[in-house]
Design a protein around this motif. Structure first.
Motif, mmCIF file in Angstrom:
data_model
loop_
_atom_site.group_PDB
_atom_site.id
_atom_site.type_symbol
_atom_site.label_atom_id
_atom_site.label_comp_id
_atom_site.label_asym_id
_atom_site.label_seq_id
_atom_site.Cartn_x
_atom_site.Cartn_y
_atom_site.Cartn_z
ATOM 1 N N LEU A 1 39.732 51.641 47.794
ATOM 2 C CA LEU A 1 40.647 50.832 48.673
ATOM 3 C C LEU A 1 42.080 50.883 49.028
ATOM 4 O O LEU A 1 42.443 50.777 50.080
ATOM 5 N N GLU A 2 42.842 51.024 47.846
ATOM 6 C CA GLU A 2 44.243 51.220 48.059
ATOM 7 C C GLU A 2 44.453 52.628 48.871
ATOM 8 O O GLU A 2 45.306 52.708 49.635
ATOM 9 N N LYS B 1 42.494 53.989 50.949
ATOM 10 C CA LYS B 1 41.763 53.638 52.322
ATOM 11 C C LYS B 1 43.178 52.973 53.327
ATOM 12 O O LYS B 1 43.581 53.230 54.182
ATOM 13 N N ILE B 2 43.523 52.073 52.423
ATOM 14 C CA ILE B 2 44.577 51.122 52.894
ATOM 15 C C ILE B 2 46.118 52.008 53.243
ATOM 16 O O ILE B 2 46.667 51.904 54.378
ATOM 17 N N ARG B 3 46.319 52.807 52.128
ATOM 18 C CA ARG B 3 47.533 53.764 52.648
ATOM 19 C C ARG B 3 47.006 54.680 53.871
ATOM 20 O O ARG B 3 47.978 54.919 54.585
ATOM 21 N N SER B 4 45.935 55.138 53.643
ATOM 22 C CA SER B 4 45.290 55.990 55.046
ATOM 23 C C SER B 4 45.735 55.287 56.600
ATOM 24 O O SER B 4 46.166 56.036 57.295
ATOM 25 N N VAL B 5 45.085 54.040 56.199
ATOM 26 C CA VAL B 5 45.158 53.241 57.425
ATOM 27 C C VAL B 5 46.582 53.000 58.056
ATOM 28 O O VAL B 5 47.161 53.204 59.148
ATOM 29 N N SER C 1 35.630 47.834 35.176
ATOM 30 C CA SER C 1 35.937 49.514 35.508
ATOM 31 C C SER C 1 35.559 49.807 36.713
ATOM 32 O O SER C 1 36.274 50.672 37.410
ATOM 33 N N GLU C 2 34.358 49.281 37.236
ATOM 34 C CA GLU C 2 33.704 49.823 38.606
ATOM 35 C C GLU C 2 34.888 49.089 39.492
ATOM 36 O O GLU C 2 34.912 49.752 40.638
ATOM 37 N N ASP C 3 35.017 47.827 39.271
ATOM 38 C CA ASP C 3 35.826 46.992 40.289
ATOM 39 C C ASP C 3 37.104 47.617 40.617
ATOM 40 O O ASP C 3 37.785 47.997 41.478
#
Length: 127
Positions: free
Chosen positions: A87-88, A90-94, A78-80
């Motif tokens: 992370l998804e 952040k990747i979209r933002s990048v 669940s934490e993962d």
């Protein structure tokens, strides 16, 4: 003769009493044997019950430990999953920032090329 007949009856009564006493004694002995056998069986049953109880407790402990491990694993997953979600994002933002940067670079290149062209092309004199 009456006395003789009473003595005979008394003798028969004594014999019957001895037989009854002997039978009673044998019955008491048999009952004692049965009680001892029941005590042995009871002790064995208690030992089996105690052994079964210990085995059941051991099994319950193993199952409980495995359940705890499973719950810990689920919590970890669940934490993962939460971390993957972050992370998804952040990747979209990048990716979005890279798209903006790419368009700015393209615009800058076009402006630079336009300036170079305007510097290379002589201006027409005004009449």
């Amino acid at each position: 003769t009456k006395v003789g007949s009473l003595e005979k009856m008394l003798g028969a009564l004594e014999n019957d009493t001895r037989e009854v006493a002997k039978g009673f004694s044998q019955t008491v002995g048999s009952l004692r044997d049965l009680i001892m056998q029941l005590e042995v069986v009871t002790v064995k049953n208690m030992e089996v019950l105690a052994q079964s109880s210990m085995e059941a407790r051991s099994t319950i402990e193993r199952v409980t430990n495995k359940a705890r491990i499973l719950v810990d694993g689920i919590c970890s997953i669940s934490e993962d999953v939460k971390s993957i979600g972050v992370l998804e994002n952040k990747i979209r933002s990048v990716g979005s920032n890279l798209t903006i940067l790419e368009s700015l670079v393209n615009r800058s290149i076009k402006e630079t090329e336009a300036k170079k062209k305007s510097q290379l092309t002589p201006e027409k004199p005004k009449r």
